[in-house]
Write a protein that holds these residues in place. Structure first.
Motif, mmCIF file in Angstrom:
data_model
loop_
_atom_site.group_PDB
_atom_site.id
_atom_site.type_symbol
_atom_site.label_atom_id
_atom_site.label_comp_id
_atom_site.label_asym_id
_atom_site.label_seq_id
_atom_site.Cartn_x
_atom_site.Cartn_y
_atom_site.Cartn_z
ATOM 1 N N ILE A 276 0.847 -1.208 0.000
ATOM 2 C CA ILE A 276 0.000 0.000 0.000
ATOM 3 C C ILE A 276 0.875 1.247 0.000
ATOM 4 N N ALA A 277 1.947 1.215 0.796
ATOM 5 C CA ALA A 277 2.847 2.371 0.851
ATOM 6 C C ALA A 277 3.526 2.613 -0.496
ATOM 7 N N LEU A 278 3.843 1.528 -1.215
ATOM 8 C CA LEU A 278 4.524 1.660 -2.502
ATOM 9 C C LEU A 278 3.621 2.279 -3.567
ATOM 10 N N VAL A 279 2.312 1.998 -3.485
ATOM 11 C CA VAL A 279 1.391 2.527 -4.504
ATOM 12 C C VAL A 279 0.791 3.871 -4.093
ATOM 13 N N ASP A 280 0.998 4.286 -2.833
ATOM 14 C CA ASP A 280 0.465 5.568 -2.364
ATOM 15 C C ASP A 280 1.421 6.687 -2.794
ATOM 16 N N SER A 281 0.908 7.621 -3.567
ATOM 17 C CA SER A 281 1.760 8.688 -4.108
ATOM 18 C C SER A 281 2.277 9.616 -3.020
ATOM 19 N N LYS A 282 1.579 9.687 -1.870
ATOM 20 C CA LYS A 282 1.991 10.602 -0.804
ATOM 21 C C LYS A 282 3.038 10.000 0.129
ATOM 22 N N VAL A 283 3.274 8.701 -0.006
ATOM 23 C CA VAL A 283 4.292 8.034 0.819
ATOM 24 C C VAL A 283 5.504 7.740 -0.061
ATOM 25 N N LYS A 284 6.589 8.353 0.257
ATOM 26 C CA LYS A 284 7.819 8.142 -0.500
ATOM 27 C C LYS A 284 8.761 7.251 0.307
#
Length: 539
Positions: A276-284
């Motif tokens: 989920i973190a990898l596909v979330d644009s706001k989480v780098k």
């Protein structure tokens, strides 16, 4: 067969564990373990039931380093199989932004209400504490944001630090993760993990209801407003990222509905969180974040593993000396057949043992020393273990060694002693809740649905009354000391199971409402909420 090399390497192992414990757990655990070791070897010099024949070096090494009664027992097994995964999960949730998202949810939901920042601290610390498993780490993690906000809103520094300490301490009793100690409780009792989580739900909610009511009453007395809506996270933005709670939803469903093994559930929850973190644009997930994630996980795993190893050393001494059986028998003798006396004695032992000692280690020692006494007196094993677990936790805000309160005072830049006293007062429901579920097993989800529902309703009103006693408020009126005594009687009646006592408690509460309403109409009393409100500190 224990030969000389076994003794040499056993002593080296124990020495290494002691060094590790002193570095990453603290001196308190080291001192407690040294006292137990000394007791194991010096048994003949102790009088009465404390005396025993004493351990030889060979027998000590055998118990502690070879058998499953020592270092290689249930604690280290649970640490290696379950806890390590969920400590890693906690680090992953924090570094991928899920922890921050939960804090934003709490801020958006409660920040605009009276005393909003304190309510945000209560809810956010409940979320974060369930993941972190450490009251002090929880205070540091959420307090850096909530304590300055509370002070800016008008709460006294000591009160702000105390709210954060009390809320962070309760995080370990908050499902679904419960600071990972729940895995050890399940292992000790030989029951499914989700059974422990289910039993802990209602007491945890009641604890946080009491805290929310207390901070609301304090805000009412001070006339404090919430945070301006313009300063809160936008609900629309939070809804767009609602998928961030998917890992926790999966965790609950996997364990509770599909009953997937704990280790497998923990592993896949970590994988889902990272995806989920990898596909979330706001989480780098930069190289630095990956590094921080690994370091945070390692730093979280090591203290728990070392504490479990130290608890194993203590366990070996307890088994070898027989003090566990003797102490349980002595507690039963002192109680003289009265369950309430045994519970009070157990509470005192738990508070003393828990001061300055990590929750996991405190619970493990107490489970061996005093839990057998409770079960021998006929107490439900689940209730007995949760009883000692709760009091081992609440020692974090019990003076004189209130570590969570001291951490809160450090962030609030105020008196640690005063902060500890206020945190103790705020967490008073935590001292009552274990007695509630011991005498009313419906609060542990044990019973028919309608009895459970009735117990929840009466207990919620009971903890409301208890918070009113602490804050000196009932509904919207300030009350003198004699009315607090009456309100305390109502709280105890509502807390005690039974239709008659519940009706008596509600009757007292209704009469107090009618009394104050009549006095207000006659102009003899002014409600607190009619006072001028302010969003800045009183000078």
């Amino acid at each position: 067969m224990i030969i000389t090399p076994d003794i040499v390497f056993g002593l080296i192992l124990i020495a290494v564990i002691f060094v590790a414990a002193q570095r990453c757990v603290g001196n308190a655990m080291v001192i407690v373990t040294l006292v137990f070791i000394a007791y194991g070897f010096l048994g003949p010099i102790f009088p009465g039931f404390l005396g025993h024949q004493g351990l030889s070096l060979k027998r000590f090494i055998n118990l502690v380093c070879v058998t499953s009664d020592g270092i290689w027992g249930t604690p280290i097994y649970a640490s290696a199989l379950y806890i390590v995964l969920f400590v890693i999960l906690g680090a992953v949730l924090q570094e991928t932004g899920v922890g921050d998202y939960l804090t934003d949810l709490a801020t958006s939901a409660f920040g605009k209400y009276r005393g909003g920042p304190a309510k945000v601290a209560v809810v956010a610390s409940g979320f974060f504490g369930s993941i972190s498993g450490s009251p002090v780490a929880n205070v540091i993690g959420t307090g850096t944001f909530t304590i300055p906000l509370m002070k800016k809103n008008g709460f006294a520094p000591e009160y702000a630090g105390a709210v954060e300490a009390a809320a962070s301490t309760g995080g370990q009793i908050m499902p679904p993760i419960m600071g990972a100690t729940a895995f050890i409780i399940a292992e000790m009792l030989g029951v499914p993990y989700f059974e422990i989580v289910t039993a802990a739900v209602i007491p945890a909610i009641l604890y946080y209801v009491a805290l929310m009511v207390a901070v609301d009453m304090e805000a009412m007395k001070k006339g404090l407003r919430g945070v301006p809506v313009s300063d809160l996270p936008k609900i629309k933005d939070l809804v767009k990222r609602i998928y961030l709670i998917a890992p926790l939803v999966f965790l609950v469903i996997a364990l509770g509905v599909f009953q997937i093994p704990i280790a497998r559930t923990g592993f896949w929850t970590i994988i889902i969180t990272i995806v989920i973190a990898l596909v979330d644009s706001k989480v780098k997930l930069t190289k630095e974040r990956w590094k921080a994630m690994f370091i945070s996980a390692a730093k979280g795993v090591i203290p728990v593993a070392v504490a479990c190893a130290m608890a194993g050393i203590i366990s070996g001494v307890i088994v070898g000396s027989g003090i566990g059986f003797k102490l349980s028998s002595s507690l039963i003798d002192l109680a003289n057949g009265h369950m309430i006396i045994l519970l009070v004695l157990t509470m005192v032992v738990c508070l003393i043992m828990g001061m300055g000692v990590p929750t996991t280690a405190a619970y493990l020692v107490l489970a061996i020393l005093v839990a057998p006494a409770l079960t021998q007196m006929g107490l439900n094993p689940k209730a007995a273990h949760l009883f000692i677990f709760y009091f081992g936790i609440i020692s974090a805000v019990t003076p004189p060694v209130a570590l969570a309160a001291y951490a809160g005072a450090g962030l609030a830049k105020c008196s640690p002693t005063k902060t500890g006293y206020i945190a103790f007062k705020l967490a008073i429901s935590g001292f009552v809740l274990p007695y509630m579920f011991v005498y009313n097993n419906e609060l542990l989800m044990m019973g028919t649905w309608y009895n459970v529902l009735l117990a929840i309703c009466s207990s919620v009103i009971g903890v409301y009354c208890l918070s009113g006693v602490v804050e000196g408020v009932v509904f919207k009126w300030a009350i003198p000391i004699w009315e607090r005594a009456i309100l305390l009687a109502a709280a105890l009646m509502l807390i005690k199971p039974g239709i008659v006592t519940d009706l008596m408690g509600i009757g007292i509460l209704v009469l107090m409402y009618l009394w104050h309403t009549a006095r207000t109409k006659a102009g003899k009393e002014i409600p607190i909420n009619k006072a001028p409100v302010s969003s800045t500190p009183n000078v």
